[in-house]
Design an enzyme around this catalytic site. Sequence first.
Site, mmCIF file in Angstrom:
data_model
loop_
_atom_site.group_PDB
_atom_site.id
_atom_site.type_symbol
_atom_site.label_atom_id
_atom_site.label_comp_id
_atom_site.label_asym_id
_atom_site.label_seq_id
_atom_site.Cartn_x
_atom_site.Cartn_y
_atom_site.Cartn_z
ATOM 1 N N ASP A 146 0.765 -1.243 0.000
ATOM 2 C CA ASP A 146 0.000 0.000 0.000
ATOM 3 C C ASP A 146 0.801 1.302 0.000
ATOM 4 O OD1 ASP A 146 -1.684 -2.106 0.524
ATOM 5 O OD2 ASP A 146 -2.571 -1.240 2.311
ATOM 6 N N ARG B 96 1.921 2.372 10.527
ATOM 7 C CA ARG B 96 0.873 2.345 9.486
ATOM 8 C C ARG B 96 1.112 3.457 8.467
ATOM 9 N NH1 ARG B 96 -2.291 -1.617 8.221
ATOM 10 N NH2 ARG B 96 -3.808 -0.117 7.502
ATOM 11 N N GLU C 105 2.373 -9.493 11.687
ATOM 12 C CA GLU C 105 2.094 -9.165 10.279
ATOM 13 C C GLU C 105 3.387 -8.889 9.509
ATOM 14 O OE1 GLU C 105 -0.376 -5.694 9.980
ATOM 15 O OE2 GLU C 105 -0.705 -5.916 7.807
HETATM 16 C C1 DGY Z 1 -5.518 -1.964 4.663
HETATM 17 O O1 DGY Z 1 -6.664 -1.732 5.035
HETATM 18 O O2 DGY Z 1 -4.515 -1.535 5.214
HETATM 19 C C2 DGY Z 1 -5.330 -2.865 3.556
HETATM 20 O O3 DGY Z 1 -3.983 -3.110 3.285
HETATM 21 C C3 DGY Z 1 -6.015 -2.376 2.319
HETATM 22 O O4 DGY Z 1 -6.293 -3.515 1.628
#
Ligand code: DGY
Length: 429
Positions: A161, A195, A392
Amino acid sequence: MLKEKLQKAIEVINRNDRGGFTIPTNKLYPHQWNWDSAFTALGISTYNKTRAWQELILLINAQWTNGMIPHIVFHENNPNYFPGPNHWQIKANSKTSCHSQPPVLASVILEMVKDGDDYDLKKSQSLFNSLIAYHEWFFSARDPNNEGFLSIIHPWESGRDNCPDWDLGLQKVNIPEDFEEYLRCDTSHVEVSQRPTNEDYDKFMSIVQYGKNCNWDPMNMYNHGPFLAIDPGINFIFLKANKDLLSLAKLLNYKNKIHKIEDWIKKLENGCQKFWNDKVKAFTAFDVRTNQFCDAITNASMLCLYAGAGTDKQKKYTIEHCKRILDDCVYGMPSLDPKHESFESKRYWRGPVWLIMNYMILIGLENEKEYLLAKRIKDDTIRLTDVGGMFEYFDPLTGKGLGGKNFSWTAAIFLKLYRENYDFQLFNN
Ligand code: DGY
């Protein structure tokens, strides 16, 4: 010790089982994700074949009539996740997200067939036409000009992402005047520093809003959408998936499909030259809207070895990068070259190690007979789950587990890599 860890990996997956499909992890990702589910099925197949096929069948059942298999399937409403079904579509009929994710499905299925028996071959037969339709969709929607490479219409489609590959493109994404207010959920489950940033999310959601307004029309997204980029990850994964689909067609004796898939493979093998970045001597992302290469060497750059793509010289450069990058960190393979200015060891796809990528890189290195490097990645993979747990992703400098804990695909890759060491009848109940 290894035996206990294998047992623990099964427990992680069992705890994430929601009855026929497996969520990646509780709260943070409470739905079924495309490539998560495929890798998880691979792990499950080492101890419960029926359940593994069920995982894939539920995912493939969500296939759109145009062939697309979405990146998220929303089997139920869950307030812990944003953006949910209503944010994707004006009339959320299909209860899915509206773009895809790296198409590892055919490769996972071939692997399950190779490790299996007649039962597995039969199951693969029942899914074969869906795989063909899925690959046809990728060509028509993501390579409409028949150039031999796919372009993604959202960074989420790459599965990576927030990696720096998309920085150039995201800079150019405008926040629309009627931008819909939203509230992120992810940062209430995971530390903000691990994140994507709020700025990234504003851009992610601007693209989603554009897609929703044009009903995700593939030609509109491709020709006019806010974002279009060539991702080495999705291209190499797709090439490998086509090679694996060809092997499956041969195993199933589907002679009439062979030529077509062979043509696809040839086309993609030539097309990947488009994103060979001679300046950094690696396959890198290319931003189509600004017509520029991204200079980041990532774990996706290494996947040319997994796909068996590129010239001998290009493969050699890639192996050199691989060595150099492994020497620059304690645990490999980081998602970004630690020498790159955007490297952040804890932030999602801007540095951390992901075991699913390690798994594919490992296969690539073994294909190239780079056994020492492959062993290094395999050893790092086990050390990471010792130090960090079944997280993760992991910090390549300290091994600390990051993001969601008790993560299905991490447990699954662990099982896939180490299950042959034990008789799995022990665990299969
Ligand atoms: C998230 O929500 O972080 C996912 O990677 C999007 O698919």
